[in-house]
Design a protein around this motif. Sequence first.
Motif, PDB file in Angstrom:
ATOM      1  N   MET A  90       0.815  -1.066  -0.066  1.00 46.24           N
ATOM      2  CA  MET A  90      -0.023   0.078  -0.084  1.00 46.24           C
ATOM      3  C   MET A  90       1.073   1.322  -0.084  1.00 46.24           C
ATOM      4  O   MET A  90       0.415   2.200  -0.662  1.00 46.24           O
ATOM      5  CB  MET A  90      -0.981  -0.080   1.171  1.00 46.24           C
ATOM      6  N   LEU A  91       1.980   1.220   0.636  1.00 43.88           N
ATOM      7  CA  LEU A  91       2.670   2.281   0.645  1.00 43.88           C
ATOM      8  C   LEU A  91       3.447   2.709  -0.693  1.00 43.88           C
ATOM      9  O   LEU A  91       3.641   3.884  -1.028  1.00 43.88           O
ATOM     10  CB  LEU A  91       3.938   2.177   1.778  1.00 43.88           C
ATOM     11  N   ALA A  92       3.837   1.531  -1.159  1.00 40.20           N
ATOM     12  CA  ALA A  92       4.460   1.694  -2.427  1.00 40.20           C
ATOM     13  C   ALA A  92       3.649   2.188  -3.708  1.00 40.20           C
ATOM     14  O   ALA A  92       3.865   2.985  -4.393  1.00 40.20           O
ATOM     15  CB  ALA A  92       5.021   0.478  -3.032  1.00 40.20           C
ATOM     16  N   VAL A  93       2.330   1.825  -3.816  1.00 36.85           N
ATOM     17  CA  VAL A  93       1.172   2.389  -4.274  1.00 36.85           C
ATOM     18  C   VAL A  93       0.967   3.590  -4.322  1.00 36.85           C
ATOM     19  O   VAL A  93       1.003   4.452  -5.110  1.00 36.85           O
ATOM     20  CB  VAL A  93      -0.140   1.392  -4.389  1.00 36.85           C
ATOM     21  N   ALA A  94       1.109   3.962  -3.025  1.00 35.81           N
ATOM     22  CA  ALA A  94       0.754   5.557  -2.586  1.00 35.81           C
ATOM     23  C   ALA A  94       1.914   6.386  -3.248  1.00 35.81           C
ATOM     24  O   ALA A  94       1.781   7.383  -3.700  1.00 35.81           O
ATOM     25  CB  ALA A  94       0.579   5.586  -1.066  1.00 35.81           C
ATOM     26  N   LEU A  95       3.084   5.704  -3.062  1.00 40.25           N
ATOM     27  CA  LEU A  95       4.364   6.744  -3.295  1.00 40.25           C
ATOM     28  C   LEU A  95       4.329   6.783  -4.956  1.00 40.25           C
ATOM     29  O   LEU A  95       4.405   7.939  -5.417  1.00 40.25           O
ATOM     30  CB  LEU A  95       5.552   5.900  -2.934  1.00 40.25           C
ATOM     31  N   ILE A  96       3.862   5.737  -5.564  1.00 39.10           N
ATOM     32  CA  ILE A  96       4.097   5.854  -6.969  1.00 39.10           C
ATOM     33  C   ILE A  96       2.836   6.722  -7.661  1.00 39.10           C
ATOM     34  O   ILE A  96       3.004   7.470  -8.373  1.00 39.10           O
ATOM     35  CB  ILE A  96       4.038   4.446  -7.684  1.00 39.10           C
ATOM     36  N   ALA A  97       1.639   6.676  -7.009  1.00 40.35           N
ATOM     37  CA  ALA A  97       0.539   7.471  -7.561  1.00 40.35           C
ATOM     38  C   ALA A  97       1.094   8.936  -6.928  1.00 40.35           C
ATOM     39  O   ALA A  97       0.540   9.820  -8.075  1.00 40.35           O
ATOM     40  CB  ALA A  97      -0.682   7.094  -6.694  1.00 40.35           C
ATOM     41  N   GLY A  98       1.252   9.183  -6.022  1.00 44.90           N
ATOM     42  CA  GLY A  98       1.578  10.364  -5.682  1.00 44.90           C
ATOM     43  C   GLY A  98       2.761  11.280  -6.548  1.00 44.90           C
ATOM     44  O   GLY A  98       2.717  12.444  -6.879  1.00 44.90           O
ATOM     45  N   VAL A  99       3.955  10.433  -7.009  1.00 47.91           N
ATOM     46  CA  VAL A  99       4.986  10.805  -7.794  1.00 47.91           C
ATOM     47  C   VAL A  99       4.324  11.321  -9.266  1.00 47.91           C
ATOM     48  O   VAL A  99       4.554  12.192  -9.951  1.00 47.91           O
ATOM     49  CB  VAL A  99       6.105   9.914  -7.900  1.00 47.91           C
ATOM     50  N   LEU A 116      -6.621   3.943  -5.077  1.00 47.07           N
ATOM     51  CA  LEU A 116      -5.620   2.856  -5.532  1.00 47.07           C
ATOM     52  C   LEU A 116      -5.027   1.966  -4.343  1.00 47.07           C
ATOM     53  O   LEU A 116      -4.879   0.836  -4.239  1.00 47.07           O
ATOM     54  CB  LEU A 116      -4.519   3.555  -6.201  1.00 47.07           C
ATOM     55  N   MET A 117      -4.990   2.779  -3.106  1.00 41.87           N
ATOM     56  CA  MET A 117      -4.949   1.977  -1.922  1.00 41.87           C
ATOM     57  C   MET A 117      -5.879   1.161  -1.588  1.00 41.87           C
ATOM     58  O   MET A 117      -5.599   0.049  -0.855  1.00 41.87           O
ATOM     59  CB  MET A 117      -4.507   3.101  -0.911  1.00 41.87           C
ATOM     60  N   LEU A 118      -6.999   1.523  -1.674  1.00 45.28           N
ATOM     61  CA  LEU A 118      -8.117   0.508  -1.502  1.00 45.28           C
ATOM     62  C   LEU A 118      -8.189  -0.679  -2.333  1.00 45.28           C
ATOM     63  O   LEU A 118      -8.640  -1.760  -1.652  1.00 45.28           O
ATOM     64  CB  LEU A 118      -9.712   1.266  -1.409  1.00 45.28           C
ATOM     65  N   GLY A 119      -8.044  -0.410  -3.710  1.00 40.26           N
ATOM     66  CA  GLY A 119      -7.622  -1.491  -4.468  1.00 40.26           C
ATOM     67  C   GLY A 119      -6.782  -2.455  -4.082  1.00 40.26           C
ATOM     68  O   GLY A 119      -6.684  -3.556  -4.044  1.00 40.26           O
ATOM     69  N   VAL A 120      -5.386  -1.989  -3.746  1.00 37.75           N
ATOM     70  CA  VAL A 120      -4.454  -2.695  -3.249  1.00 37.75           C
ATOM     71  C   VAL A 120      -4.780  -3.474  -2.049  1.00 37.75           C
ATOM     72  O   VAL A 120      -4.253  -4.519  -1.884  1.00 37.75           O
ATOM     73  CB  VAL A 120      -3.167  -1.941  -3.185  1.00 37.75           C
TER      74      VAL A 120
END
Length: 88
Positions: free
Chosen positions: A24-33, A57-61
Amino acid sequence: MDETLLFDMLRQALLIAVRISAPMLAVALIAGVVIGLFQALTSVQEMTLTFVPKVGLMLGVFWVTMSFMTTALSDFYLGQIIPLIAGS
């Protein structure tokens, strides 16, 4: 319970916490960038543009990795915590 056993259990618990939260943290980081890059390129400064896609995206992951999270936590609990409580 001695200090060595306690520190080993804490180390294992922290490792599991990192493994569970990493997707979830990786997806949040990539989406934020990606969203930040999009905002910088288009000069669109809308606050909901950063918040809504990240949360979606975080809910999906979370939904996809929920079984992995549950399995990891229950294996740790049943394999490490319960035997420690039972004294075996």
